[in-house]
Every structure is written in C-alpha cells, then in structure tokens.
Design a protein around this motif. Structure first.
Motif, mmCIF file in Angstrom:
data_model
loop_
_atom_site.group_PDB
_atom_site.id
_atom_site.type_symbol
_atom_site.label_atom_id
_atom_site.label_comp_id
_atom_site.label_asym_id
_atom_site.label_seq_id
_atom_site.Cartn_x
_atom_site.Cartn_y
_atom_site.Cartn_z
ATOM 1 N N ARG A 148 0.754 -1.138 0.074
ATOM 2 C CA ARG A 148 -0.070 -0.018 -0.067
ATOM 3 C C ARG A 148 0.700 1.318 0.060
ATOM 4 N N TYR A 149 1.674 1.448 0.908
ATOM 5 C CA TYR A 149 2.553 2.581 1.168
ATOM 6 C C TYR A 149 4.040 2.460 0.483
ATOM 7 N N GLN A 150 3.996 2.926 -0.674
ATOM 8 C CA GLN A 150 5.176 2.629 -1.569
ATOM 9 C C GLN A 150 5.725 4.040 -2.197
ATOM 10 N N SER A 151 6.993 4.094 -2.502
ATOM 11 C CA SER A 151 7.658 5.158 -3.084
ATOM 12 C C SER A 151 7.490 4.973 -4.636
ATOM 13 N N ASP A 152 8.124 5.990 -5.456
ATOM 14 C CA ASP A 152 8.128 5.927 -6.955
ATOM 15 C C ASP A 152 9.276 4.643 -7.039
ATOM 16 N N LEU A 153 9.239 4.336 -8.378
ATOM 17 C CA LEU A 153 10.377 3.446 -8.890
ATOM 18 C C LEU A 153 11.629 4.164 -9.117
ATOM 19 N N TYR A 154 12.863 3.668 -8.708
ATOM 20 C CA TYR A 154 13.994 4.138 -8.752
ATOM 21 C C TYR A 154 14.880 3.273 -9.391
ATOM 22 N N ASP A 155 15.771 3.576 -10.382
ATOM 23 C CA ASP A 155 16.498 2.593 -11.053
ATOM 24 C C ASP A 155 17.921 2.515 -10.170
ATOM 25 N N GLY A 156 18.603 1.474 -10.363
ATOM 26 C CA GLY A 156 19.570 0.900 -9.702
ATOM 27 C C GLY A 156 20.829 2.026 -9.439
ATOM 28 N N ARG A 157 20.797 2.809 -10.502
ATOM 29 C CA ARG A 157 21.840 4.043 -10.375
ATOM 30 C C ARG A 157 21.342 5.205 -9.700
ATOM 31 N N HIS A 158 20.300 5.157 -9.121
ATOM 32 C CA HIS A 158 19.719 6.497 -8.360
ATOM 33 C C HIS A 158 20.871 6.966 -7.417
ATOM 34 N N TYR A 159 20.884 8.386 -7.082
ATOM 35 C CA TYR A 159 21.834 8.869 -6.157
ATOM 36 C C TYR A 159 20.923 10.238 -5.425
ATOM 37 N N LEU A 160 21.366 10.442 -4.333
ATOM 38 C CA LEU A 160 20.678 11.656 -3.690
ATOM 39 C C LEU A 160 21.494 12.913 -4.441
ATOM 40 N N PRO A 161 20.594 14.212 -4.410
ATOM 41 C CA PRO A 161 21.439 15.288 -4.816
ATOM 42 C C PRO A 161 21.928 15.963 -3.965
ATOM 43 N N VAL A 162 23.178 15.721 -3.685
ATOM 44 C CA VAL A 162 24.017 16.220 -2.770
ATOM 45 C C VAL A 162 25.449 16.743 -3.246
ATOM 46 N N TYR A 163 25.644 17.970 -3.511
ATOM 47 C CA TYR A 163 26.694 18.480 -3.934
ATOM 48 C C TYR A 163 26.846 19.901 -3.434
ATOM 49 N N ALA A 164 27.916 20.460 -3.834
ATOM 50 C CA ALA A 164 28.342 22.005 -3.478
ATOM 51 C C ALA A 164 27.414 22.938 -4.095
ATOM 52 N N ASP A 165 26.276 23.134 -3.884
ATOM 53 C CA ASP A 165 25.487 24.066 -4.738
ATOM 54 C C ASP A 165 24.572 24.681 -3.719
ATOM 55 N N LYS A 166 24.224 25.895 -3.871
ATOM 56 C CA LYS A 166 23.171 26.639 -2.885
ATOM 57 C C LYS A 166 21.948 26.241 -2.921
ATOM 58 N N GLU A 167 21.568 25.418 -3.966
ATOM 59 C CA GLU A 167 20.074 25.036 -4.199
ATOM 60 C C GLU A 167 20.094 23.385 -3.586
ATOM 61 N N ALA A 168 21.256 22.692 -3.461
ATOM 62 C CA ALA A 168 21.353 21.316 -2.930
ATOM 63 C C ALA A 168 20.501 21.040 -1.782
ATOM 64 N N PRO A 169 20.505 21.801 -0.846
ATOM 65 C CA PRO A 169 19.603 21.642 0.509
ATOM 66 C C PRO A 169 18.259 21.599 -0.087
ATOM 67 N N LYS A 170 17.700 22.365 -1.062
ATOM 68 C CA LYS A 170 16.350 22.368 -1.116
ATOM 69 C C LYS A 170 16.007 21.172 -1.917
ATOM 70 N N TRP A 171 16.930 20.523 -2.932
ATOM 71 C CA TRP A 171 16.525 19.524 -3.733
ATOM 72 C C TRP A 171 16.609 18.167 -2.816
ATOM 73 N N LEU A 172 17.748 18.150 -1.893
ATOM 74 C CA LEU A 172 17.784 17.113 -0.895
ATOM 75 C C LEU A 172 16.729 17.005 0.153
ATOM 76 N N ARG A 173 15.980 18.105 0.502
ATOM 77 C CA ARG A 173 15.093 17.993 1.239
ATOM 78 C C ARG A 173 13.679 17.424 0.584
ATOM 79 N N GLU A 174 13.461 17.949 -0.590
ATOM 80 C CA GLU A 174 12.290 17.211 -1.377
ATOM 81 C C GLU A 174 12.552 15.798 -1.692
ATOM 82 N N GLU A 175 13.764 15.241 -1.742
ATOM 83 C CA GLU A 175 14.196 13.832 -2.247
ATOM 84 C C GLU A 175 13.820 13.078 -0.712
#
Length: 309
Positions: free
Chosen positions: A176-203
């Motif tokens: 019942r309670y499931q996420s989207d489908l992620y492929d085996g190469r999926h990774y978190l949006p963590v990088y040295a960029d001012k927008e990164a905290p926003k994208w990481l929070r959403e993820e």
C-alpha cells in the motif's frame, strides 16, 4: 516434460573472475535466494541466517526446527573460485537439511539455452533435483560442478518434489505505502551548490511521506562540504534524534536511517527490489514484511529490520 522450477540469481559475469572481492553483496544475495528455495518446505524454522561476513570469514547458521548448525567457510580457500564456493555452500546446506527435501536436494544450475554466453555465465539457477535428474541431466541446464558433489547425499528414490512458492506480485501482496520506482543508479542530490539543500529536502521527504502518518522532521544544517560532498542532516521524531552526514550514495540507506527513529513503532521503512534493475521504498508492518521476504523482494541490507531495536 514440464519446465524445471527454479529461482534465478543474476549476478553478472564479472564476479566469477573476481570472487571473493564481491563477498559483501554476493553472499547475502545467495543466502536470500536459497531461503526462497527453502520456502518450499513451508516451515519458517528451516532457513539460513548470515552471522559473519568479513574479508576472511563467512559464518552462517542453518536452522532446522529447534536444531541450529553453525558452519564456517574461509574466503582464502576461494580466490577466483566462485563456482567452487557455490558448490561447497550448497553441499553444506544439503548435508544439514536434505532430510527435509522429500528425496530431493538443492542443486545450482547454469542455463544451456540461448547463444549469449556472457548472460549464461551471469545467471545462477537454484532448484530441487532428484538423484536421477543429476545423473541423467535436466533439459536446458547443466549442473554446476561435478555430480559427485551432490550424489552421495541424494536418496535413490524421490517422492513429491518440493514446490517453490510461485512469486506473487507486490500488488498481490497488498503493498500500500510505496515510493516511486528508482533505478539501480539512483543517487541523492548532494553537491556543493546553494540549491542542494532544497533538492535534498524534497528527495528525503518524498520517501519519508510514504508513511501517511509521518512525524519525522528533518533539518539540513549546511550546504554540502565542497571537498567531501557530504551534507549534515538532523532527523527528529518525538524524543529520538539522529544526525547523519549524507553523500550521494546514501539513497539505499535512507530507510535504515529513518528506522532508527521508529523504535516504538510497529511499522518500518523497507527497501524492495521488484526486479534486478530497480528499487522502491515501502512502509510496512511485520506481517507484510515477512511476505515480501518470502517472495524474495527485500533488499539484503533490510532483511533484519524487524529484529533490530
């Protein structure tokens, strides 16, 4: 003759040349697939439990009802010998549990069908077979290793072959309670960029919120470190708090991080593999989890989440 009932384990042909370098993931996956074969016994006490899996030593516990057998294998004995390792591992399982198999034993198989040699080397098939099948061959397959590795343990006559449970879909298992489908190469949006905290929070919230009653809050304390590309995140739920330093490869560990805060809950986050190439996160209780495990969906690092406190 009906098609042989098997469990397929796709591991890629590279591991055959480099074993035991890949022991950290190969061995848990092999055990998980063998437990799917053992599900044919219809007795949850008949299973393989991984105890130790470090660079030198493999230690397992073979459960047979109230009886426990501890077995050990040294990886130095199997440098570049994946096939020999598999044969010895399966022989170890048969030695302890064959009295449960109604005259059959577990055999590892390689496909002889199709012309793609690389694909054939990348797949292992686990099945029940009788003494006569090992002696006379199984259509479409060859037995891994020498037949003498199996025959001394196999009875002359076999009864009804144990039936490996037909794999139900996740929908049939009432996921019942499931996420989207992620492929085996999926990774978190963590990088040295001012927008990164926003994208990481959403993820992170996208996974957290598969629990409709989610109470875990997160606080991203800083941008990613420009050298390590790691980001400090504080997770809080009631009186519990954990601090994690995330890098892009932490995606597959998110559920385990969240579960640290669910010590008083009956449900957990669990990573599932609907196929060889993709992942989804689920939020489930123990009874659902046991079904996911029975049908070989649970990613190996999540096999014990309901036993950890």
């Amino acid at each position: 003759m009906p098609e042989k009932q098997t469990i397929r384990f796709f591991h890629g042909d590279a591991v055959k040349k480099e074993f035991p370098d890949h022991h950290e993931w190969f061995v848990p996956e092999l055990i998980k697939h063998l437990n799917s074969v053992l599900a044919a016994i219809n007795d949850p006490s008949c299973r393989i439990v991984l105890k130790t899996n470090d660079e030198a030593l493999l230690e397992i516990e073979l459960s047979d009802g109230l009886t426990r057998h501890t077995e050990r294998m040294l990886y130095d004995d199997y440098i570049d010998r994946l096939d020999g390792f598999i044969v010895d591992f399966v022989k170890m399982v048969n030695t302890r549990l064959i009295h449960r198999f109604n005259g059959y034993g577990i055999v590892p198989l390689l496909s002889t069908a199709g012309a793609n040699e690389s694909f054939n080397k990348s797949c292992l098939y686990l099945a029940f077979a009788s003494r006569q099948e090992v002696l006379n061959s199984i259509p479409g397959y060859s037995v891994l290793g020498d037949a003498d590795n199996y025959l001394p343990l196999f009875p002359d006559k076999a009864k009804d072959i144990p039936q490996i449970p037909v794999r139900l879909t996740l929908e049939e298992l009432n996921l019942r309670y499931q996420s989207d489908l992620y492929d085996g190469r999926h990774y978190l949006p963590v990088y040295a960029d001012k927008e990164a905290p926003k994208w990481l929070r959403e993820e992170l919230e996208k996974v957290l919120n598969i629990n409709p009653g989610n109470t875990i809050q997160l606080n991203i304390k800083s941008p990613a470190d420009p050298v390590s590309n790691r980001m400090r995140v504080v997770f809080t739920a009631g009186p519990f708090q954990t601090v994690e330093h995330l890098d892009k490869w932490n995606f597959y560990e998110l559920g385990m991080m969240f579960n640290k805060l669910l010590r008083d809950k009956e449900e957990k986050y669990c990573l599932l593999r609907p196929d060889d190439d993709n992942f989804i996160y689920a939020y489930c209780d123990r009874s659902q989890f046991e079904l996911f495990k029975k049908y070989d969906y649970v990613e190996v690092h999540y096999l014990n989440i309901f036993d950890e406190r």
